[in-house]
Design a protein around this motif. Structure first.
Motif, PDB file in Angstrom:
ATOM      1  N   VAL A  24      -1.857   7.904   5.632  1.00 20.18           N
ATOM      2  CA  VAL A  24      -1.785   8.578   4.328  1.00 20.18           C
ATOM      3  C   VAL A  24      -0.463   8.239   3.639  1.00 20.18           C
ATOM      4  O   VAL A  24      -0.390   8.060   2.422  1.00 20.18           O
ATOM      5  CB  VAL A  24      -1.942  10.088   4.508  1.00 20.18           C
ATOM      6  N   VAL A  25       0.597   8.122   4.448  1.00 20.97           N
ATOM      7  CA  VAL A  25       1.915   7.836   3.873  1.00 20.97           C
ATOM      8  C   VAL A  25       2.065   6.358   3.542  1.00 20.97           C
ATOM      9  O   VAL A  25       2.548   5.990   2.461  1.00 20.97           O
ATOM     10  CB  VAL A  25       3.011   8.277   4.875  1.00 20.97           C
ATOM     11  N   PHE A  26       1.617   5.479   4.472  1.00 18.54           N
ATOM     12  CA  PHE A  26       1.881   4.048   4.299  1.00 18.54           C
ATOM     13  C   PHE A  26       0.847   3.336   3.422  1.00 18.54           C
ATOM     14  O   PHE A  26       1.138   2.294   2.853  1.00 18.54           O
ATOM     15  CB  PHE A  26       1.953   3.371   5.674  1.00 18.54           C
ATOM     16  N   ALA A  27      -0.370   3.858   3.315  1.00 24.47           N
ATOM     17  CA  ALA A  27      -1.413   3.192   2.515  1.00 24.47           C
ATOM     18  C   ALA A  27      -0.991   3.025   1.057  1.00 24.47           C
ATOM     19  O   ALA A  27      -1.127   1.941   0.477  1.00 24.47           O
ATOM     20  CB  ALA A  27      -2.727   3.959   2.625  1.00 24.47           C
ATOM     21  N   PRO A  28      -0.465   4.078   0.398  1.00 21.31           N
ATOM     22  CA  PRO A  28      -0.008   3.881  -0.988  1.00 21.31           C
ATOM     23  C   PRO A  28       1.115   2.856  -1.102  1.00 21.31           C
ATOM     24  O   PRO A  28       1.179   2.100  -2.071  1.00 21.31           O
ATOM     25  CB  PRO A  28       0.478   5.281  -1.394  1.00 21.31           C
ATOM     26  N   VAL A  29       1.983   2.853  -0.074  1.00 20.88           N
ATOM     27  CA  VAL A  29       3.079   1.877  -0.111  1.00 20.88           C
ATOM     28  C   VAL A  29       2.528   0.455  -0.045  1.00 20.88           C
ATOM     29  O   VAL A  29       2.935  -0.433  -0.807  1.00 20.88           O
ATOM     30  CB  VAL A  29       4.061   2.130   1.051  1.00 20.88           C
ATOM     31  N   VAL A  30       1.573   0.254   0.885  1.00 19.74           N
ATOM     32  CA  VAL A  30       0.961  -1.071   1.011  1.00 19.74           C
ATOM     33  C   VAL A  30       0.238  -1.445  -0.272  1.00 19.74           C
ATOM     34  O   VAL A  30       0.306  -2.590  -0.739  1.00 19.74           O
ATOM     35  CB  VAL A  30      -0.001  -1.103   2.215  1.00 19.74           C
ATOM     36  N   ALA A  34       0.953  -4.595  -2.689  1.00 20.01           N
ATOM     37  CA  ALA A  34      -0.105  -5.560  -2.980  1.00 20.01           C
ATOM     38  C   ALA A  34      -0.276  -5.760  -4.484  1.00 20.01           C
ATOM     39  O   ALA A  34      -0.439  -6.885  -4.967  1.00 20.01           O
ATOM     40  CB  ALA A  34      -1.420  -5.106  -2.352  1.00 20.01           C
ATOM     41  N   VAL A  35      -0.247  -4.643  -5.240  1.00 18.76           N
ATOM     42  CA  VAL A  35      -0.398  -4.732  -6.698  1.00 18.76           C
ATOM     43  C   VAL A  35       0.777  -5.493  -7.305  1.00 18.76           C
ATOM     44  O   VAL A  35       0.612  -6.343  -8.195  1.00 18.76           O
ATOM     45  CB  VAL A  35      -0.529  -3.326  -7.316  1.00 18.76           C
ATOM     46  N   LEU A  36       1.993  -5.163  -6.826  1.00 19.69           N
ATOM     47  CA  LEU A  36       3.170  -5.870  -7.337  1.00 19.69           C
ATOM     48  C   LEU A  36       3.096  -7.364  -7.025  1.00 19.69           C
ATOM     49  O   LEU A  36       3.461  -8.202  -7.855  1.00 19.69           O
ATOM     50  CB  LEU A  36       4.435  -5.271  -6.725  1.00 19.69           C
ATOM     51  N   LEU A  37       2.623  -7.686  -5.817  1.00 19.97           N
ATOM     52  CA  LEU A  37       2.484  -9.093  -5.445  1.00 19.97           C
ATOM     53  C   LEU A  37       1.469  -9.791  -6.335  1.00 19.97           C
ATOM     54  O   LEU A  37       1.695 -10.923  -6.792  1.00 19.97           O
ATOM     55  CB  LEU A  37       2.055  -9.185  -3.971  1.00 19.97           C
ATOM     56  N   TYR A  38       0.362  -9.110  -6.609  1.00 18.91           N
ATOM     57  CA  TYR A  38      -0.681  -9.678  -7.477  1.00 18.91           C
ATOM     58  C   TYR A  38      -0.151  -9.931  -8.878  1.00 18.91           C
ATOM     59  O   TYR A  38      -0.376 -10.988  -9.474  1.00 18.91           O
ATOM     60  CB  TYR A  38      -1.869  -8.728  -7.515  1.00 18.91           C
TER      61      TYR A  38
END
Length: 606
Positions: A24-30, A34-38
């Motif tokens: 729950v904590v790390f999923a938003p971070v990932v 990912a969005v920033l990388l995209y």
């Protein structure tokens, strides 16, 4: 909290809680990473382009198309200057100047109002009239916000003369733009639709220029930040001969009949003449201020855009008799001295097949039969060769296959024999079918370009060349980027003595046979008349010819003429051939001065 002193049970409970909460904590971070990388990596170019588009406005300046030349270096397609008017809001003065523009340019009214309101660089018209241009130049000090720029539009100096071989250009459609936008085409672009313009589009089309202006957050233009000059397209040098093209077109048009004429160089396959009539003025498709629809007075019913030289297929009639005579000689089914009696026809199965000369030709040798186009000898020869032999020989001369000419929309014609009929029509092949095929009728049709290629193979004694219209493409630095040379696509092997007999017979066709209307004093020509049976009206006239014949040399020109509803090949079709060959050998001859009544003269044979 002292982790070391916690009871084991409490540690276990906390570990379980952390296991549940970690995703729950790390999923938003990932997800954020990912969005920033995209955005930053994979879509960087796209967003940079969109940002640039928000900051700038681009006005496309269309590139001039490459020039097109005939074989002598004469320009047959160029570009005319086209002056466009632009509105530049950052040049605007007091409001009274803007209001005055509406009175000065009432014909640009709605466009001008929209441009002023948007405060963006805008094109006011696609092409200025002479009066508008003079007005802008004279009042430049009062209307600095209006500027002019010169672009170029395609122009065909000879009008209708090369319409079907060069084709034409016009603005791309919405459907074409969806396909071409990924190839750097703009919505305002022009593209080749037919002919050389279509096939060599990638070379003729230049690189567009642009005027790039900087705009503010409200979309108001601030300044010009880049002005890129357009780069012209490559030059295209064709194999066409303007004098021969003019002679063929003039005489065909003067006859009042529809038809096609194709002339090929038997030495390499270069196309010297390609005429289809009725034709059209290709300038009518390019003009932004339309001056007619680009069609001939014949209108839609005469199909002026239909290229009869490569898109129409006709029964070749008796012009295939030289091919079958060569086949008979080579396969020893007939001897040059053998004589056959023509009584006006012969019985084949349960049907009597007439000769075109119902009274009969009497006793004839093979050479006599070709000279007089006697059907009876060829009925007998065809039955001797058989349907498979006839089909094999006429296919060797290109029937049933596209020639591969560098023009679009060529049809293959048809060459259907015994096996095809049994498989498709579901009825057996009869001797009557063989008799029909032996005189170029039945399940056989050819385009005019195929007839010309066949004639060229007769002229050079066996080499089948792929015809070509463009000799070379040259870039703006003078470098040749594409060169077409003769490509041999087939070879007909036969003894030289048999070729000699066929040529002797074809010479006699013109000297004292059915093709005397094609005779040109001072040169030796070989030819053959033909009639294409037409179930929908009067028969079509056909004529093939090559020459001049000089011992030890390959003739310079092989010609095929087709005149729709022209009846016998020894009339109008032979007269057109006469005019083309006269033009070839006599620089003073003027084919356009031949009275139309004279085109109907000559001996009428099959």
């Amino acid at each position: 909290m002292d982790w070391e002193n916690l009871p084991y049970a409490e540690k276990k409970r906390l570990r379980s809680a952390m296991t549940v909460l970690a995703p729950v904590v790390f999923a938003p971070v990932v997800l954020i990473v990912a969005v920033l990388l995209y955005i930053q990596v994979f879509q960087a170019v796209n967003f940079r382009r969109r940002a640039e588009e928000n900051r700038t406005q681009t006005i496309i300046r269309l590139a001039p198309r490459g020039l097109v030349y005939d074989r002598t270096g004469k320009i047959i397609a160029d570009n005319r200057p086209c002056v466009k008017a632009f509105y530049y809001p950052f040049e605007a003065q007091e409001s009274r100047h803007t209001e005055g523009m509406y009175d000065l340019f009432p014909d640009m009214g709605s466009t001008l109002v929209a441009a002023v309101r948007s405060k963006r660089v805008s094109a006011l018209c696609d092409e200025m009239t002479r009066e508008q241009l003079f007005r802008v130049v004279a009042l430049r000090h009062r209307i600095p916000e209006i500027s002019v720029a010169t672009e170029y539009r395609r122009r065909y100096p000879d009008g209708v003369l090369f319409a079907h071989v060069l084709g034409y250009v016009s603005a791309i459609t919405a459907q074409e733009f969806r396909t071409l936008k990924n190839r750097n085409y703009h919505v305002q672009d022009y593209s080749g639709k037919t002919g050389v313009e279509r096939v060599y589009e990638q070379y003729l089309r230049g690189t567009n220029g642009a005027v790039v202006t900087e705009i503010d957050a409200k979309g108001v233009a601030q300044r010009v930040i880049r002005d890129v000059e357009p780069v012209p397209g490559h030059e295209v040098h064709t194999t066409l001969d303007t004098r021969l093209q003019y002679a063929a077109r003039s005489m065909l048009a003067s006859s009042g009949y529809r038809g096609g004429v194709v002339g090929v160089d038997p030495r390499n396959g270069a196309v010297r003449v390609l005429v289809s009539y009725p034709d059209f003025d290709p300038n009518g498709f390019v003009a932004t201020v339309v001056q007619g629809g680009g069609r001939t007075p014949g209108g839609v019913s005469s199909k002026p855009e239909f290229n009869r030289a490569i898109m129409g297929a006709y029964a070749p009639g008796s012009i295939v008799k030289p091919v079958f005579l060569l086949a008979g000689l080579q396969e020893e089914r007939i001897a040059p001295g053998r004589r056959v009696e023509c009584l006006g026809g012969m019985q084949v199965g349960n049907r009597f097949f007439h000769c075109w000369h119902r009274a009969g030709h009497g006793m004839l040798s093979a050479v006599d039969a070709l000279r007089e186009s006697c059907d009876v000898l060829f009925y007998q020869l065809g039955l001797s060769l058989g349907p498979d032999g006839l089909e094999r020989w006429i296919r060797m001369f290109g029937a049933g296959d596209r020639t591969g000419i560098d023009l679009p929309f060529e049809v293959p014609g048809s060459c259907h024999g015994r096996r095809w009929k049994q498989a498709r029509v579901k009825i057996p092949w009869f001797d009557g079918d063989t008799a029909n095929l032996s005189i170029g009728q039945g399940y056989l049709s050819m385009s005019v370009i195929q007839m010309a290629v066949m004639t060229a193979a007769l002229a050079n004694r066996g080499t089948l060349w792929r015809p070509f219209v463009v000799d070379r493409v040259v870039d703006r630095h003078g470098e040749v980027v594409l060169r077409n040379s003769g490509e041999r696509i087939g070879f007909i092997k036969a003894e030289d003595r048999h070729w000699q007999v066929v040529e002797q017979a074809m010479v006699e066709v013109i000297e004292r046979g059915t093709g005397m209307a094609a005779r040109v004093p001072g040169i030796v020509l070989a030819g053959k008349t033909g009639t294409s049976q037409n179930p929908h009206g009067p028969d079509h006239a056909l004529f093939i010819c090559y020459g001049p014949i000089i011992p030890g040399e390959v003739p310079e020109l092989a010609l095929a003429v087709m005149v729709e509803h022209g009846l016998r090949g020894g009339g109008i079709a032979a007269r057109i051939s006469n005019g083309v060959f006269r033009t070839l050998v006599d620089e003073t001859y003027q084919a356009d001065r031949v009275p139309p009544k004279d085109l109907a003269g000559g001996v009428y044979g099959d």
